[in-house]
Design a protein around this motif. Sequence first.
Motif, PDB file in Angstrom:
ATOM      1  N   ILE A 253       0.834  -1.212   0.000  1.00  0.00           N
ATOM      2  CA  ILE A 253       0.000   0.000   0.000  1.00  0.00           C
ATOM      3  C   ILE A 253       0.864   1.256   0.000  1.00  0.00           C
ATOM      4  O   ILE A 253       0.643   2.187  -0.783  1.00  0.00           O
ATOM      5  N   VAL A 254       1.861   1.297   0.890  1.00  0.00           N
ATOM      6  CA  VAL A 254       2.638   2.539   1.025  1.00  0.00           C
ATOM      7  C   VAL A 254       3.550   2.766  -0.172  1.00  0.00           C
ATOM      8  O   VAL A 254       3.956   3.911  -0.427  1.00  0.00           O
ATOM      9  N   LYS A 255       3.890   1.701  -0.917  1.00  0.00           N
ATOM     10  CA  LYS A 255       4.730   1.880  -2.097  1.00  0.00           C
ATOM     11  C   LYS A 255       3.904   2.041  -3.372  1.00  0.00           C
ATOM     12  O   LYS A 255       4.477   2.298  -4.438  1.00  0.00           O
ATOM     13  N   MET A 256       2.578   1.913  -3.270  1.00  0.00           N
ATOM     14  CA  MET A 256       1.749   1.994  -4.469  1.00  0.00           C
ATOM     15  C   MET A 256       1.822   3.373  -5.116  1.00  0.00           C
ATOM     16  O   MET A 256       1.783   3.498  -6.338  1.00  0.00           O
ATOM     17  N   ASP A 257       1.926   4.416  -4.301  1.00  0.00           N
ATOM     18  CA  ASP A 257       2.091   5.761  -4.853  1.00  0.00           C
ATOM     19  C   ASP A 257       3.353   5.849  -5.712  1.00  0.00           C
ATOM     20  O   ASP A 257       3.339   6.424  -6.803  1.00  0.00           O
ATOM     21  N   ASP A 258       4.453   5.294  -5.188  1.00  0.00           N
ATOM     22  CA  ASP A 258       5.713   5.329  -5.938  1.00  0.00           C
ATOM     23  C   ASP A 258       5.605   4.544  -7.241  1.00  0.00           C
ATOM     24  O   ASP A 258       6.139   4.962  -8.277  1.00  0.00           O
ATOM     25  N   ILE A 259       4.931   3.397  -7.164  1.00  0.00           N
ATOM     26  CA  ILE A 259       4.722   2.607  -8.382  1.00  0.00           C
ATOM     27  C   ILE A 259       3.913   3.410  -9.397  1.00  0.00           C
ATOM     28  O   ILE A 259       4.218   3.440 -10.595  1.00  0.00           O
ATOM     29  N   GLY A 260       2.853   4.078  -8.895  1.00  0.00           N
ATOM     30  CA  GLY A 260       2.024   4.895  -9.780  1.00  0.00           C
ATOM     31  C   GLY A 260       2.812   6.031 -10.407  1.00  0.00           C
ATOM     32  O   GLY A 260       2.690   6.290 -11.613  1.00  0.00           O
ATOM     33  N   LEU A 261       3.645   6.714  -9.615  1.00  0.00           N
ATOM     34  CA  LEU A 261       4.455   7.815 -10.156  1.00  0.00           C
ATOM     35  C   LEU A 261       5.449   7.310 -11.191  1.00  0.00           C
ATOM     36  O   LEU A 261       5.695   7.963 -12.217  1.00  0.00           O
ATOM     37  N   HIS A 262       6.028   6.134 -10.910  1.00  0.00           N
ATOM     38  CA  HIS A 262       6.973   5.542 -11.865  1.00  0.00           C
ATOM     39  C   HIS A 262       6.275   5.232 -13.188  1.00  0.00           C
ATOM     40  O   HIS A 262       6.820   5.534 -14.268  1.00  0.00           O
ATOM     41  N   LEU A 263       5.094   4.657 -13.114  1.00  0.00           N
ATOM     42  CA  LEU A 263       4.355   4.344 -14.340  1.00  0.00           C
ATOM     43  C   LEU A 263       3.928   5.617 -15.074  1.00  0.00           C
ATOM     44  O   LEU A 263       3.929   5.666 -16.310  1.00  0.00           O
ATOM     45  N   ALA A 264       3.569   6.647 -14.308  1.00  0.00           N
ATOM     46  CA  ALA A 264       3.097   7.897 -14.923  1.00  0.00           C
ATOM     47  C   ALA A 264       4.206   8.593 -15.705  1.00  0.00           C
ATOM     48  O   ALA A 264       3.920   9.399 -16.597  1.00  0.00           O
TER      49      ALA A 264
END
Length: 313
Positions: free
Chosen positions: A191-202
């Motif tokens: 959960i806490v790394k999902m933002d980072d994953i999303g930013l990386h994909l974006a």
Amino acid sequence: MAGGLVALLDDIAALAKLAAASVDDVGAAAGRASAKAAGVVIDDTAVTPRYVDGLKPERELPIIRKIAMGSLRNKLLIILPAILLLSQFLPWSLTPILMVGGTYLAYEGAEKIWELVAGHEHAVETVAADDPDHEKTVISGAVRTDFILSAEIMVIALNEVADEAFVSRAVILAVVAVGITVLVYGVVGLIVKMDDIGLHLARRESGASQRVGRGLVAFMPKLLAGLSTVGIVAMLWVGGHILLVGVHDLGWHWLYDLVHHAEEAVGGGFPGWLVNTLASAAIGLVVGALVVLIVTQVKKMRSSEGDHAASAH
């Protein structure tokens, strides 16, 4: 000689089958015990991400790992031996202990509802980005909070396997302790790394990746809010159900019988389960609200006494 070897192999095969069946039994019992503790597990999963709010991304997973190790020590080294001894020598104490825990869960759920209604947010201490001492303080605070939730998980799980032999109980509860800790903190880490994953994909060139990344970034706050809501409902439901069953076990049958008759009136099955769930949540809300009222009044009295003492000086 050959006949003896065949007999030996048969005995080994029989022992292997028995061991496999025992493993299956332990796994099934651990699964049932873990399912009963679902409300506390959801709350634990919902609360923990707040402790890494404001951290540098590289510090999030190390903090979660330290909290997870503290949680595992709580369960295996303190809680598990204590409740095994109680179940072996003072089995009658399990119902009152469960009811105390159920009352605490109801209180926590009702308190969070009161905070939402009154517009007060429960303060959760966050970790300063470059302060190791403060980081240690918050980790120990998170582990203390986890101790309460872990104790509830383990006692609820124990209640499901109380009829097992002592060794079986110990093994099943150890499996529950490790399994739930891995599940909770694995999910929290994701959960806490999902933002980072999303930013990386974006940041990728692919339009599809960018859309998925932006979607993840936008979805995570909603997921955390949803987890908090589900956690509140689960605490009221699980806490209320523990109290409902507890008063029945202690000899006061009328409330349990009333809910049971209501279940039968709607035909059992899913409608009956829904009636039981709503009744349990209502019981949890009433008991929790009473405890919130008592705690609030005690705090006001202490605050008033402190003000009087200060004015006297």
